[in-house]
Structure formats: C-alpha cells, structure tokens
Enzyme design. Sequence first.
Site, short mmCIF file in Angstrom:
data_model
loop_
_atom_site.label_atom_id
_atom_site.label_comp_id
_atom_site.label_asym_id
_atom_site.label_seq_id
_atom_site.Cartn_x
_atom_site.Cartn_y
_atom_site.Cartn_z
N MET A 171 -0.63 -15.57 -9.04
CA MET A 171 -1.54 -16.69 -8.81
C MET A 171 -0.92 -17.67 -7.84
O MET A 171 0.10 -18.29 -8.14
CB MET A 171 -1.85 -17.38 -10.14
CG MET A 171 -2.66 -18.67 -9.99
SD MET A 171 -4.31 -18.37 -9.31
CE MET A 171 -4.76 -20.04 -8.83
N HIS A 211 -10.87 -13.93 -7.24
CA HIS A 211 -11.62 -14.12 -8.49
C HIS A 211 -13.09 -13.75 -8.38
O HIS A 211 -13.81 -13.86 -9.37
CB HIS A 211 -11.47 -15.57 -8.96
CG HIS A 211 -10.08 -15.90 -9.42
ND1 HIS A 211 -9.62 -15.56 -10.67
CD2 HIS A 211 -9.06 -16.52 -8.79
CE1 HIS A 211 -8.36 -15.97 -10.80
NE2 HIS A 211 -7.99 -16.55 -9.69
N CYS A 258 -10.69 -19.31 -3.66
CA CYS A 258 -10.57 -18.53 -4.90
C CYS A 258 -11.31 -17.20 -4.88
O CYS A 258 -10.90 -16.26 -5.58
CB CYS A 258 -11.08 -19.35 -6.09
SG CYS A 258 -10.52 -21.06 -6.14
N ARG A 264 0.80 -1.23 0.00
CA ARG A 264 0.00 0.00 0.00
C ARG A 264 0.83 1.27 0.00
O ARG A 264 0.28 2.35 -0.21
CB ARG A 264 -0.96 -0.01 1.20
CG ARG A 264 -2.15 -0.91 1.00
CD ARG A 264 -3.09 -0.85 2.19
NE ARG A 264 -2.45 -1.32 3.41
CZ ARG A 264 -2.26 -2.59 3.72
NH1 ARG A 264 -2.64 -3.53 2.89
NH2 ARG A 264 -1.68 -2.94 4.85
N ASP A 320 -13.99 -7.61 14.18
CA ASP A 320 -12.98 -7.17 13.21
C ASP A 320 -12.98 -5.65 13.06
O ASP A 320 -12.67 -5.11 12.00
CB ASP A 320 -13.18 -7.85 11.84
CG ASP A 320 -12.02 -7.58 10.87
OD1 ASP A 320 -10.88 -7.40 11.36
OD2 ASP A 320 -12.25 -7.53 9.66
#
Length: 692
Positions: A646, A607, A603, A119, A303
Amino acid sequence: MRFLLPLLLLLTACAPSDGVRRDGSDWPGYGGIDENHYSPLTEINDGNVGRLKLAWHHDIGGGGASLSAPIAVDGILYYASGYSVIHALDAATGRELWTYDPQSWKGAGQKMRAAWGVRGIAYDNGMVFTGTIDGRLIAINARTGHPVWSAQTIGKDDERYVTGAPWVFKGKVVIGHGGADFAPVRGYVTAYDQRTGKQLWRFYTVPGDPKLGFENKAMAMAARTWTGEWWKYGGGGTAWNAMAYDPQYNRIYIGVGNGSPWNRKIRSPGGGDNLFLCSIVALDADTGEYVWHYQTNPGETWDFNSAMDIELTRLKIGGKERDVLMHAPKNGFFYVIDRATGKLISARNIVPVNWASGIDIKSGRPIENPAARYPDGKPAIVYPSPFGAHNIEAMSFNPGTGLVYIPAMDQGRVYIDPAEPLQGWKHLDGQRISTGTGAPPPGVVPDRPATSFLLAWNPATQSEAWRVPMPGLRGGGGTATTAGNLLFQGNAAGKFVAYAADSGKPLWSFDAQTAVMAQPISYRARGRQYVTVIAGSRFPSAVGLAREWNYRTQQWRVLTFALDGKDRLPSVQPVETPVIDMPDFTVDPARAAVGAGVFGQRCSICHGANAVSGGMAPDLLQSGVPLDRASFEEVLRKGILRERGMPRFEELTDAEIEALQHYFRQRAREVLAAQAAAKPGAQTDRGLNEGQ
C-alpha cells in the site's frame, strides 16, 4: 531471509549446476529455452493429458504477482512474489528451500503507486537474477539464496522502476525499466557483467537534449525524427517488458514502449516518427551497438507500444526458409520480420482495427486513418484501445503446429485532446498524468462491447487457425505450448486449461479457485515432466465474471501438475466479506464528488473502478479502515502498510481524506441497494472443487 533446509541438503541433492539443460528439462528464463514459451517435452501429451493431476501446491503469503512467470533449473523451481521476493522450491515436491527478500518497498516511494510485482526472473551460471521496483538488478546465489551483488540501474531520485524480467546471455544480464506513463522518463536498457555486476553497456531508446550531445550515431539519427523540445518531456520509449536474445546473429532484440506523454502533439508538436518509440531495435549483444530497427507505429499517439513478446524461428515463406522475428504488439497487427535485415516480410491485423487500413509491405509503414489521430480537438473512437489487441500476457509458438497462440482482446477507446491548452506534463490533484489526452465528450463511446479470446495464428500465411472465447474484458492468461501437441492457458474465470495445440479442442481443465493469468512453464525434475503456473487475481476492477475474486479470501498459489499427481486443493470455505455502512454517517454529495476525483486519480489503479475491487487490492467498501479517521491517516499519510504494497500518499489534505470517506459511504450505500434489489442466489460458488 529464512532457510528451511540445512545447507548441506542445498549443496547436494538440490544444488543447481552452473549450466542449463537445453533438452527441455530446464526453463531458465521468461521465454523458456528458445524465447518462444515452448517446451520440447512430450511425456505429457494430447493422448494422456486427461491423467494430469495436481502434484503439489504451495501457498504464497504476502501477495503474489499475477503475471509473474516462474523458472526451473536442475530440479529447483524459482518464483517471485510481492516486490521481487524470490523463493526456491524443490520442483518435484514443492518444499521451500530458501527465500530472499530485497525489501524493495523501503526505497520505492511513489513508484509503488504506479507499478507492482515483477513479471519474470532469469537463471544463468548458478545465479538467479531479478529486478526490483526501486530500480535495482540483483544477482542471487541459486544454491544458498544469498545475494551476490546488487546494481542500481537508475539514478538518484529517478522515477524509473523495474517490473520486467532480465535477459541473460554470454555472461551478461540485460535489464530495462518502466515509468514513462507517470513521469518525464527517457528509456534505456543496460547490460551488466553476470559475475561482478559491472555495467558493460547502455543503449538509450530515444534521444536526449541535443545541447548535451548524442551518445552514438543511432541517437543522432533518431533525433532527426523528433521536433520541439521533446527532451523536456522525457520522450518515453521505456523497455519495460519483452526482449529476445538471438544466438545465431549474436543480437539482443529490444521491445520499445510508447511515447511520454502519449499525445505526440505535446512531446513532438511538429510531427515526426519519434524513433525508437514503438519499435523492435536489434543491438549487438557484445557491445550494445545499434544494428537495425523496425518501427510498428511511427509518431505513435495511442499508447500502442511494442513491448510485447518477441519470438524467433525459421519459416518457409515463398518456398524459402527464412530466419524471422514474430511480434504482436498492442496495435492489432501481427508482424513477421527478417532477423538478418530488420525488413518487414508480412503483417496483418489479428483483430478489427480502424487506426490503419493495413501495413505497406514495401515501406513497412502503416496506412493510417488520419481521423484516428483525433485532430483539431475532435474525438476519435480508436480500435484497439490502450490495453491493446495483445498485452503482456505471453504468447507462444509451437514449431510442430506452426501456430502462434495469442491472448487477444477486441476493445476500443475514445481519444481526444485535453480541454486545456496542450502544455505537456502537469499534475492533476497532485498525481502526475502522462497521456496528454482528455475525457471523452458525453455520449461518445466505443460502438461494440469489449471481448477477449485465445487466438491461434498461422504466421506463415498470416491467417487465423482457430479461436476460443474468453470470459470478461481481459480474460485470457499467458500461454505455453509443448511438443506433446498441447497448449496451456489459464483464464480470469479460474480455470487452467490444456488445449490441443493443433485444433484448439479443450482436453483437460483444473479449477484453481482464483484467476490464472500468469504464463505456465514445463520442465523435468527427477525424470518426470511437470507443468507449473502461479494462480491469483490482480484485476484492477471487478470485471463482471460469474465468480469475482476477493482480495481477502482468494489464496495465491504455485500450482504444479504431473501425470497421476496425488495432491488436492483444500475445499473453499465460504467467508462473508460484506459491504460496510455507517447508518449515522450523513453523506455530503459535494464532498463525495471530490472524493470520487481523488479516488479516480490515486486509488482506482489498484482498488478498482467505482471502488469495486477485483482482487488486485482490498475492496475498500468492505474495509473498516476508512471508517476510522486516525487509522485512515496512518495508512495514507504515514504509509504503515507499505510493506504489504500500500503506497503512501503524504500530500493528501484533511479535506481530501474526508472527501474519500464521504465517497466510500456513498458508494457503499449504492452497492448495498443494488444487492438488495438483486435476485437472491444469482451468483453461486457451485463447482469450486471440480476437477481436482
């Protein structure tokens, strides 16, 4: 590494000095020269911003980092792409000077499944500093691009990783780390000598195993606020994002993250505040010794971490000037804290919240709603969600207007204990999970749609000044503001906008041809003021925008603007990326259901939910790789695409890989059916080149 200009040129006209200009000419770190994402430059202002044009652009190859902030020092712009690949450009022309690739993907392993990019970076004393996903802190010669030293900030086989920016001050560089959402991690920050990379001090943010002894009095104090055997779960408290250096008090303020796991009933079953989770901790900048702390969420269980921006200024409160720290964490409240003492001055919610009715000013503690802690196995719809009212998109403070500008969100989440007994860390389908919460019961959902907006907030009066709605669920990018009464912010719809900082009136916009979520910076090069921002979409799922961004067709770029700039972006050329199907493939619904579970756990973070990508990674319904079993296994098990980001999933079984194939074909047919049913021409790319 590759060099695009002769070394002589690097060492002369383009060579950075060891110092940093404090007049606004340079932007040396994540928060700028004053931690507030503010520039005192006025050449570009609310009276002439209509003349702002693209001065130059630089295409980024190999994938960007959509929330990465560049820096600029002495006429050179530095930025990070991919896994901390550092680039130096001539800040006035965009010409590339050098590139340094730490090849951190080689040692990252499974950390690539949980984190991506970096970042921010920092400059000091002639060096550029960056963290890496495999846990290193690297110092790079700002003139040549050669590494000066590299320090491993984590242990062997450690599950920590670094995605946040380093902080630099007084010959030191401080770095934290992430990882608590995916592993039993105990947080800490470490200071290193800028010249040698030698470790100077380390401060742990949560206590460890009492049998091993405590590192200092602060850890002994913190341990009294924990119960059970918390150290077996790591505890969390990672300092993975924001810090701030305060030269007036010679302190470094640390924004501390959430618990590990989230659910306090697991990590600390007897209750307790769990220091220093969700806190601002003030440390002596020379020694790393504890000075004070303020905890925003005692015993947090949602969180609601405090790893968001920490900004420093002086405010007149009650007729008296006070040195204050301003903070808008995930939990929905805006805090003004006395920098000298750490005592709360004021706090008020910036979005509707229901986990607390307010903050008690005398004690500094929230007035909690007990039902929000999802007691006795009962679900609770809690506002804000774990995405927070404010997340990592940078807020900024303008001393001229007295306003803070916050990329804000209003959305909720259903919390409930898991169906199985509370047992702490576990593996689900081979993927470790950290929340310690369960799936919501059918029909229990937030009671209003999620929204996002740009909020201008007056910290002195704790009141809203103005707001601008944003597109999508998380539509507003990081902000930067200037003494020219300007506020710059990009958005998920692809616009980079300049607003009047005092009123919120939009004054100028530019079509970036992709989302703009990173924070802008402003600086001076060769006597001219510039504004630079990184453009590129990394949304983990398609968010229902009028223009959804495609990983394969969007172009990541560095965009730099100046008055009367002469550059233009190339016109967008339509590229067909259709959803692929295999008509002779027979979908087994049972196998597809298994595949949906595998996809969801491993994933979807990149994705996209339901296998619909939003620019973060390739849309697998448009990919031929899953169609070919051998190619699919090469990618998943052997990791042949690790260099491109990936991860490798070597533990996947033959049955799980086959289940993924069935799931993708099932989803492809569902998407194709929906497209066929939709009205033709419902979405267009009209106006893509507007405003260039």
